[in-house]
Motif scaffolding. Structure first.
Motif, PDB file in Angstrom:
ATOM      1  N   ARG A 189       1.270  -1.232   0.537  1.00  0.00           N
ATOM      2  CA  ARG A 189       0.344  -0.041   0.154  1.00  0.00           C
ATOM      3  C   ARG A 189       0.934   1.289   0.273  1.00  0.00           C
ATOM      4  O   ARG A 189       0.582   2.466  -0.975  1.00  0.00           O
ATOM      5  CB  ARG A 189      -0.923   0.283   1.538  1.00  0.00           C
ATOM      6  CG  ARG A 189      -2.145  -1.357   0.866  1.00  0.00           C
ATOM      7  CD  ARG A 189      -3.669  -0.896   2.337  1.00  0.00           C
ATOM      8  NE  ARG A 189      -4.116   0.763   2.419  1.00  0.00           N
ATOM      9  CZ  ARG A 189      -4.414   0.966   3.200  1.00  0.00           C
ATOM     10  NH1 ARG A 189      -5.043   0.536   4.096  1.00  0.00           N
ATOM     11  NH2 ARG A 189      -5.084   2.470   3.124  1.00  0.00           N
ATOM     12  N   SER A 190       2.607   1.059   1.176  1.00  0.00           N
ATOM     13  CA  SER A 190       2.719   2.419   0.419  1.00  0.00           C
ATOM     14  C   SER A 190       3.615   2.365  -0.317  1.00  0.00           C
ATOM     15  O   SER A 190       3.782   4.106  -0.458  1.00  0.00           O
ATOM     16  CB  SER A 190       3.410   2.409   2.036  1.00  0.00           C
ATOM     17  OG  SER A 190       4.664   3.614   1.706  1.00  0.00           O
ATOM     18  N   MET A 191       4.076   1.509  -1.135  1.00  0.00           N
ATOM     19  CA  MET A 191       4.885   1.477  -2.663  1.00  0.00           C
ATOM     20  C   MET A 191       3.924   2.632  -3.588  1.00  0.00           C
ATOM     21  O   MET A 191       4.028   3.521  -4.094  1.00  0.00           O
ATOM     22  CB  MET A 191       5.395   0.404  -2.824  1.00  0.00           C
ATOM     23  CG  MET A 191       6.407  -0.263  -1.801  1.00  0.00           C
ATOM     24  SD  MET A 191       6.591  -2.045  -2.557  1.00  0.00           S
ATOM     25  CE  MET A 191       7.760  -1.211  -3.358  1.00  0.00           C
ATOM     26  N   ALA A 192       2.255   1.385  -3.775  1.00  0.00           N
ATOM     27  CA  ALA A 192       1.491   2.052  -4.574  1.00  0.00           C
ATOM     28  C   ALA A 192       1.049   3.780  -4.176  1.00  0.00           C
ATOM     29  O   ALA A 192       1.480   4.067  -5.460  1.00  0.00           O
ATOM     30  CB  ALA A 192       0.192   1.311  -4.033  1.00  0.00           C
ATOM     31  N   MET A 193       1.202   4.241  -3.462  1.00  0.00           N
ATOM     32  CA  MET A 193       0.513   5.307  -3.030  1.00  0.00           C
ATOM     33  C   MET A 193       2.030   6.105  -2.619  1.00  0.00           C
ATOM     34  O   MET A 193       2.036   7.399  -3.449  1.00  0.00           O
ATOM     35  CB  MET A 193       0.556   6.217  -1.189  1.00  0.00           C
ATOM     36  CG  MET A 193      -0.800   5.152  -0.739  1.00  0.00           C
ATOM     37  SD  MET A 193      -1.213   4.930   1.352  1.00  0.00           S
ATOM     38  CE  MET A 193      -1.046   7.134   1.359  1.00  0.00           C
ATOM     39  N   ASN A 194       3.149   5.596  -2.349  1.00  0.00           N
ATOM     40  CA  ASN A 194       4.085   7.332  -3.090  1.00  0.00           C
ATOM     41  C   ASN A 194       4.024   7.127  -4.798  1.00  0.00           C
ATOM     42  O   ASN A 194       4.913   7.992  -5.552  1.00  0.00           O
ATOM     43  CB  ASN A 194       5.408   6.202  -2.562  1.00  0.00           C
ATOM     44  CG  ASN A 194       5.388   6.205  -1.044  1.00  0.00           C
ATOM     45  OD1 ASN A 194       4.510   7.318  -0.122  1.00  0.00           O
ATOM     46  ND2 ASN A 194       6.514   5.025  -0.308  1.00  0.00           N
ATOM     47  N   LYS A 195       4.402   5.904  -5.366  1.00  0.00           N
ATOM     48  CA  LYS A 195       4.457   6.130  -6.880  1.00  0.00           C
ATOM     49  C   LYS A 195       2.715   6.419  -7.391  1.00  0.00           C
ATOM     50  O   LYS A 195       3.064   6.446  -8.842  1.00  0.00           O
ATOM     51  CB  LYS A 195       4.703   4.478  -7.207  1.00  0.00           C
ATOM     52  CG  LYS A 195       6.061   3.932  -6.583  1.00  0.00           C
ATOM     53  CD  LYS A 195       7.514   4.577  -7.346  1.00  0.00           C
ATOM     54  CE  LYS A 195       8.836   3.871  -6.698  1.00  0.00           C
ATOM     55  NZ  LYS A 195       9.670   4.909  -7.446  1.00  0.00           N
ATOM     56  N   LYS A 196       2.496   6.415  -6.553  1.00  0.00           N
ATOM     57  CA  LYS A 196       0.792   7.367  -7.464  1.00  0.00           C
ATOM     58  C   LYS A 196       0.026   6.117  -8.797  1.00  0.00           C
ATOM     59  O   LYS A 196      -0.001   6.074  -8.921  1.00  0.00           O
ATOM     60  CB  LYS A 196       0.712   8.678  -8.059  1.00  0.00           C
ATOM     61  CG  LYS A 196       1.081   9.605  -6.702  1.00  0.00           C
ATOM     62  CD  LYS A 196       0.545  10.214  -7.933  1.00  0.00           C
ATOM     63  CE  LYS A 196       1.349  12.195  -6.822  1.00  0.00           C
ATOM     64  NZ  LYS A 196       2.214  11.932  -5.903  1.00  0.00           N
ATOM     65  N   LEU A 197       0.108   4.359  -8.254  1.00  0.00           N
ATOM     66  CA  LEU A 197       0.069   3.446  -8.713  1.00  0.00           C
ATOM     67  C   LEU A 197      -1.419   2.692  -7.739  1.00  0.00           C
ATOM     68  O   LEU A 197      -1.254   2.825  -7.047  1.00  0.00           O
ATOM     69  CB  LEU A 197       0.901   2.779  -8.848  1.00  0.00           C
ATOM     70  CG  LEU A 197       2.005   3.339 -10.278  1.00  0.00           C
ATOM     71  CD1 LEU A 197       3.390   2.273  -9.877  1.00  0.00           C
ATOM     72  CD2 LEU A 197       1.552   3.590 -11.004  1.00  0.00           C
ATOM     73  N   LYS A 198      -2.033   1.529  -8.496  1.00  0.00           N
ATOM     74  CA  LYS A 198      -2.851   0.809  -8.224  1.00  0.00           C
ATOM     75  C   LYS A 198      -2.159  -0.012  -6.916  1.00  0.00           C
ATOM     76  O   LYS A 198      -1.023  -0.414  -7.740  1.00  0.00           O
ATOM     77  CB  LYS A 198      -3.767   0.407  -8.962  1.00  0.00           C
ATOM     78  CG  LYS A 198      -4.924   1.830  -9.580  1.00  0.00           C
ATOM     79  CD  LYS A 198      -5.754   0.849 -10.338  1.00  0.00           C
ATOM     80  CE  LYS A 198      -6.629  -0.518 -10.413  1.00  0.00           C
ATOM     81  NZ  LYS A 198      -6.688  -0.656 -11.646  1.00  0.00           N
ATOM     82  N   LEU A 199      -2.603  -0.407  -6.336  1.00  0.00           N
ATOM     83  CA  LEU A 199      -2.547  -1.640  -5.573  1.00  0.00           C
ATOM     84  C   LEU A 199      -1.445  -2.731  -6.397  1.00  0.00           C
ATOM     85  O   LEU A 199      -0.358  -3.486  -5.917  1.00  0.00           O
ATOM     86  CB  LEU A 199      -3.378  -1.956  -4.547  1.00  0.00           C
ATOM     87  CG  LEU A 199      -2.309  -3.038  -3.427  1.00  0.00           C
ATOM     88  CD1 LEU A 199      -1.690  -2.351  -1.904  1.00  0.00           C
ATOM     89  CD2 LEU A 199      -4.018  -3.936  -2.673  1.00  0.00           C
TER      90      LEU A 199
END
Length: 214
Positions: A189-199
């Motif tokens: 989740r954190s990686m997706a939020m940082n990259k502005k990507l879907k999970l």
């Protein structure tokens, strides 16, 4: 004062007519085809539909349909419609459209073959001008309901596929970074939020890297 809404666009329709084979009864067959064609045109006109073209149901039909992009296809096949079905299968393979078939062929095998080919409504002995509007209305309603179910099924399958990708990516993180399942999920989740990507997108990237590294 409320502005007037523009009228909905007319339904664009293509009529495909079976070719009368050469033989002894050409004149009678052609006359019957003309009568049916006139009934179709009158019914479509009275219902407010836009008849884009009337085409022979031959090998070039799929290409012409692709060029015209109609909203609905009507097949006028007085007798045996099976010769038309292979062209209809090709026509509807890449893009589904409602297809209404008017025929005098009431055999069960022909009806089953037509429905398997993608025909939305199989109408026997019903090509009368006054019947065109209600028949097309029912065919359109049925087609839209079927399309809705297909879209919902495709969406469900897509979500299941995304969930599997996320689960696999969690497993990779758990194995390589000694994380619990919850910790792996939070990291995703954190990686997706940082990259502005879907999970699912960040999960797929993790799997792609895993495949590259072996």
């Amino acid at each position: 004062m409320k502005s007037r809404q523009p009228p909905p666009p007319k339904l664009r329709i293509v009529v495909a007519t079976t070719i009368v084979p050469p033989g002894e009864h050409d004149d009678a067959a052609l006359a019957a085809q003309v009568r049916r064609g006139n009934a179709l045109r009158i019914g479509l006109l009275e219902a407010g539909y836009d008849l884009v073209a009337s085409l022979p149901a031959d090998m070039f039909l799929p290409e012409r349909i692709a060029q015209l992009q109609p909203d609905l296809i009507i097949i006028d096949a007085e007798s045996d419609a099976r010769d038309v079905l292979e062209h209809i299968v090709i026509t509807s393979r890449d893009e589904r459209r409602p297809i209404v078939l008017f025929t005098e062929d009431d055999t069960t095998s022909s009806m089953e073959a037509a429905m398997a080919a993608g025909v939305s409504a199989y109408i026997v002995a019903g090509l009368k001008a006054e019947r065109i509007k209600p028949v097309l209305g029912v065919a359109l309603a049925r087609f839209r309901q079927e399309q809705k179910l297909l879209d919902e099924l495709a969406d469900t399958r897509h979500k299941l596929a995304e969930r599997k990708v996320v689960e696999r990516a969690k497993g990779v993180l758990m194995a390589h970074q000694q994380l619990t399942e919850e910790q792996a999920f939070q990291k995703l989740r954190s990686m997706a939020m940082n990259k502005k990507l879907k999970l699912s997108e960040i999960a797929q990237r993790i799997l792609d890297v895993e495949d590259l590294l072996g």
